[in-house]
Design a protein around this motif. Structure first.
Motif, short mmCIF file in Angstrom:
data_model
loop_
_atom_site.label_atom_id
_atom_site.label_comp_id
_atom_site.label_asym_id
_atom_site.label_seq_id
_atom_site.Cartn_x
_atom_site.Cartn_y
_atom_site.Cartn_z
N LYS A 147 -9.40 7.69 -0.79
CA LYS A 147 -8.51 7.43 0.34
C LYS A 147 -7.07 7.85 0.06
O LYS A 147 -6.21 7.67 0.93
N SER A 148 -6.81 8.36 -1.13
CA SER A 148 -5.45 8.75 -1.54
C SER A 148 -4.48 7.57 -1.40
O SER A 148 -3.37 7.71 -0.88
N MET A 149 -4.92 6.43 -1.87
CA MET A 149 -4.14 5.20 -1.74
C MET A 149 -3.91 4.56 -3.11
O MET A 149 -4.77 4.61 -3.98
N SER A 198 0.84 -1.19 0.00
CA SER A 198 0.00 0.00 0.00
C SER A 198 0.88 1.24 0.00
O SER A 198 2.01 1.20 0.50
N VAL A 254 0.20 5.45 0.75
CA VAL A 254 -0.71 6.54 1.06
C VAL A 254 -0.05 7.86 0.68
O VAL A 254 1.15 8.07 0.93
#
Length: 124
Positions: free
Chosen positions: A76-78, A21, A23
């Motif tokens: 979610k800016s992911m 992941s 972010v």
């Protein structure tokens, strides 16, 4: 400025899976195409996957095609990298990167921002 922080790396046996992941914070995430790259010891940083700002367009390196999926969640800016059927040659530090463009790129030099990287180790 865009700050990127990767997570999810670790050690796994060959054939296993990992999900990375990344972010983002700072500027509007949906304005950026995103990419994943990796760098093994003694080797140059290489392209793994990229995704357009909308998420509708993706590209993969031949070495990972069919085993890896890049995705993003703009709310979610992911950005994510799902890796399956891992091989020892996938061992590297994995970096996410942001490109101020609608479309991604395979070239490291095109990217504006980079995370600090997360280690992936695949044992045989």
């Amino acid at each position: 400025q865009v700050q990127l922080v990767e997570s999810g790396g670790g050690s796994v046996q060959a054939g296993g899976s990992l999900s990375l992941s990344c972010v983002a914070s700072g500027r509007t995430f949906s304005n950026y195409a995103m990419g994943w790259f990796r760098q093994a010891p003694g080797k140059e940083r290489e392209f793994v996957a990229t995704i357009s700002w909308s998420g509708r367009s993706t590209e993969y390196a031949d070495s990972v095609k069919g085993r890896v999926t890049i995705s993003r969640d703009n709310a979610k800016s992911m950005v994510y990298l799902q890796m399956n059927s891992l091989k020892p040659e996938d061992t590297a530090v994995y970096y996410c990167a942001a490109l101020s463009s609608a479309w991604g790129s395979r070239r490291t030099s095109d990217y504006d921002y980079w995370g600090q990287g997360t280690q992936v180790t695949v044992s045989s």
